[in-house]
Design a protein around this motif. Structure first.
Motif, short mmCIF file in Angstrom:
data_model
loop_
_atom_site.label_atom_id
_atom_site.label_comp_id
_atom_site.label_asym_id
_atom_site.label_seq_id
_atom_site.Cartn_x
_atom_site.Cartn_y
_atom_site.Cartn_z
N ARG A 5 -0.49 10.24 6.25
CA ARG A 5 -1.72 9.79 6.92
C ARG A 5 -2.12 10.78 8.01
O ARG A 5 -3.30 11.13 8.13
CB ARG A 5 -1.53 8.38 7.48
N GLU A 8 9.29 0.03 0.13
CA GLU A 8 8.11 0.81 -0.21
C GLU A 8 8.48 2.09 -0.93
O GLU A 8 9.62 2.51 -0.91
CB GLU A 8 7.26 1.09 1.04
N LEU A 64 -8.31 14.43 -0.23
CA LEU A 64 -8.18 13.10 0.37
C LEU A 64 -8.95 13.03 1.69
O LEU A 64 -9.56 12.00 2.00
CB LEU A 64 -6.71 12.76 0.59
N CYS A 123 0.86 -1.20 0.00
CA CYS A 123 0.00 0.00 0.00
C CYS A 123 0.89 1.24 0.00
O CYS A 123 1.91 1.28 0.67
CB CYS A 123 -0.88 -0.03 1.24
N ARG A 140 -6.27 -0.19 9.34
CA ARG A 140 -7.11 -1.39 9.23
C ARG A 140 -6.85 -2.23 10.44
O ARG A 140 -7.38 -2.67 11.19
CB ARG A 140 -6.72 -2.23 8.01
N LYS A 160 8.73 5.12 5.90
CA LYS A 160 7.69 4.97 6.93
C LYS A 160 7.33 6.34 7.48
O LYS A 160 6.15 6.66 7.66
CB LYS A 160 8.24 4.08 8.06
N GLY A 216 1.38 2.53 3.42
CA GLY A 216 1.91 1.62 4.42
C GLY A 216 0.89 0.81 5.20
O GLY A 216 1.24 0.18 6.19
N LEU A 217 -0.35 0.81 4.75
CA LEU A 217 -1.32 -0.06 5.42
C LEU A 217 -0.96 -1.50 5.07
O LEU A 217 -0.32 -1.78 4.07
CB LEU A 217 -2.75 0.24 4.95
N GLU A 218 -1.39 -2.41 5.91
CA GLU A 218 -1.14 -3.84 5.68
C GLU A 218 -1.74 -4.25 4.35
O GLU A 218 -2.93 -4.46 4.23
CB GLU A 218 -1.76 -4.64 6.84
N LYS A 219 -0.92 -4.38 3.35
CA LYS A 219 -1.31 -4.75 1.99
C LYS A 219 -2.35 -3.81 1.35
O LYS A 219 -3.29 -3.40 2.00
CB LYS A 219 -1.85 -6.19 1.95
N CYS A 220 -2.15 -3.57 0.09
CA CYS A 220 -3.13 -2.78 -0.65
C CYS A 220 -4.42 -3.59 -0.74
O CYS A 220 -4.37 -4.80 -0.96
CB CYS A 220 -2.60 -2.50 -2.06
N ASN A 221 -5.53 -2.91 -0.54
CA ASN A 221 -6.80 -3.62 -0.42
C ASN A 221 -7.93 -2.79 -1.03
O ASN A 221 -8.30 -1.74 -0.50
CB ASN A 221 -7.04 -3.87 1.08
N GLU A 259 5.03 8.02 5.13
CA GLU A 259 3.69 7.41 5.16
C GLU A 259 2.91 7.93 6.36
O GLU A 259 1.76 8.34 6.23
CB GLU A 259 3.81 5.89 5.25
N LYS A 294 -11.05 -3.23 -1.07
CA LYS A 294 -12.27 -3.12 -0.26
C LYS A 294 -12.16 -2.04 0.82
O LYS A 294 -13.14 -1.40 1.17
CB LYS A 294 -12.56 -4.46 0.44
N MET A 295 -10.96 -1.92 1.36
CA MET A 295 -10.72 -0.87 2.36
C MET A 295 -9.52 -0.07 1.94
O MET A 295 -8.46 -0.14 2.57
CB MET A 295 -10.50 -1.48 3.75
N PRO A 296 -9.67 0.72 0.90
CA PRO A 296 -8.53 1.42 0.32
C PRO A 296 -8.05 2.58 1.20
O PRO A 296 -8.84 3.20 1.89
CB PRO A 296 -9.08 1.95 -0.99
N CYS A 297 -6.76 2.83 1.13
CA CYS A 297 -6.22 4.01 1.80
C CYS A 297 -6.60 5.23 0.96
O CYS A 297 -7.02 5.08 -0.19
CB CYS A 297 -4.70 3.90 1.93
N PRO A 298 -6.41 6.42 1.50
CA PRO A 298 -6.83 7.62 0.76
C PRO A 298 -6.12 7.81 -0.57
O PRO A 298 -6.64 8.50 -1.46
CB PRO A 298 -6.49 8.77 1.73
N THR A 319 -12.58 5.95 2.24
CA THR A 319 -11.20 5.47 2.41
C THR A 319 -10.84 5.34 3.89
O THR A 319 -11.59 5.81 4.75
CB THR A 319 -10.19 6.42 1.74
N PHE A 320 -9.70 4.72 4.16
CA PHE A 320 -9.33 4.39 5.54
C PHE A 320 -7.88 4.72 5.85
O PHE A 320 -7.02 4.60 4.99
CB PHE A 320 -9.57 2.91 5.77
#
Ligand code: FES
Ligand code: FES
Lengths: 164, 164
Positions: free
Chosen positions: B31, B20, B151, A113, B164, B24, A116-121, B27, A123-127, B160-161
């Motif tokens: 955020r 990445e 964003l 991601c 997680r 960090k 830096g979220l745990e894996k790009c996703n 990131e 369903k719950m995307p980062c901004p 967006t989140f």
DNA sequence: AAAATAATGGATATTTTTGTCCGCTATTTG
DNA sequence: CAAATAGCGGACAAAAATATCCATTATTTT
């Protein structure tokens, strides 16, 4: 805006010295592969020392990286006199940059991601997910379609450089 | 080819754990900025603790990063009771991601060479220069045109989140 | 078979990045 | 002005990435 950036330069007392797209290990790995490929096109083997000099990298560290590429079956290594590193015809014609990156940096670059979220996703995307996605895909496509051979051909023609 | 990558997974005994695009620190910085912006849109100040919880980051480290953003005049910080971090109207409407990245990671991401040569250089390009250039420019353009505000609006809408 | 060569593997060292601790300063509240 | 609150700054610690050292193994040449 340029003034703003220059101002930041001075104020930046905290944080990373260098931030690059690939790890140092991966950069050395790619550069080394291109060099080895170039020589293999002429049926020449190259020693660790030659490689390190050609790409201007620390010898012992480069050794580790070449070992990794060798274990990953991307390059061949032969011990003893006349030994050294090489790339066989099949690999020469088929190795894409993506394979080298995977062998050294793993596939974080594809799955990770941007924020830096745990894996790009999805369903719950980062901004930044939407904006980042296409760039990451372009990068991926580029790595998957660029052959080491094509890069070594440009190098041989003197159009590009592995060190300065 | 997928089999090839899976094979590498196992063989990969050497090299970086995570690689990445941003550090960090950067990131966390992005955020945090998005979170602070979201709250500032509602005229709310947020404490370090709140920020760290909202973005799921180590508190003390986040503190350093917020200090950096504060020194760079991207966010405001106020001491004492009722204090905390905020973004003023002007910044709220004008801060682009590129400013945050510059403030924390510097401009290596724009100037650096894909293969780690001393600065990207058109005159003596590395073998990956041409292929890399357009991707880097896309990334740059994206960072320079994306506002933190936009964003944070998506965040507020629950689209967006930040963790997680 | 011995000597020379070149990669290997494991241990170790250095540097950078990430993360923590804690006393200090500024600000607000009572 | 005292107490409580919240960020600041400097020193320190841990983890990860980068880099080095050296004895060993495999191979070739003599
Ligand atoms: S979730 Fe962050 S890039 Fe996809
Ligand atoms: S010289 Fe390497 S990216 Fe431009």
């Amino acid at each position: 805006m340029d003034i703003f950036v220059r101002y930041l330069e001075k104020v930046r007392t905290f944080a990373p010295e260098k931030v690059e797209m690939f790890s140092k290990a991966c950069e050395y790995g790619i550069r080394a592969s291109i060099y080895i490929a170039e020589k293999s096109l002429l049926d020449k083997r190259v020693s660790l020392k030659e490689v390190a000099q050609a790409i201007n990298s620390p010898e012992a560290y480069t050794s580790k990286i070449l070992q990794q590429l060798s274990r990953s079956a991307i390059i061949n290594s032969d011990k003893g006199p006349t030994g050294g590193f090489s790339m066989d015809k099949y690999m020469l014609n088929n190795v894409k940059l993506s394979m080298i990156v995977s062998a050294i940096d793993g596939d974080e670059i594809y799955k990770g991601c941007a924020l830096g979220l745990e894996k790009c996703n999805e369903k719950m995307p980062c901004p930044l997910h939407d904006q980042f996605k296409s760039i990451r895909e372009d990068l991926k496509r580029m790595l998957e379609t660029t052959t080491v051979k094509s890069l070594s051909l440009n190098l041989e023609k003197g159009l590009t450089f592995l060190k300065r």
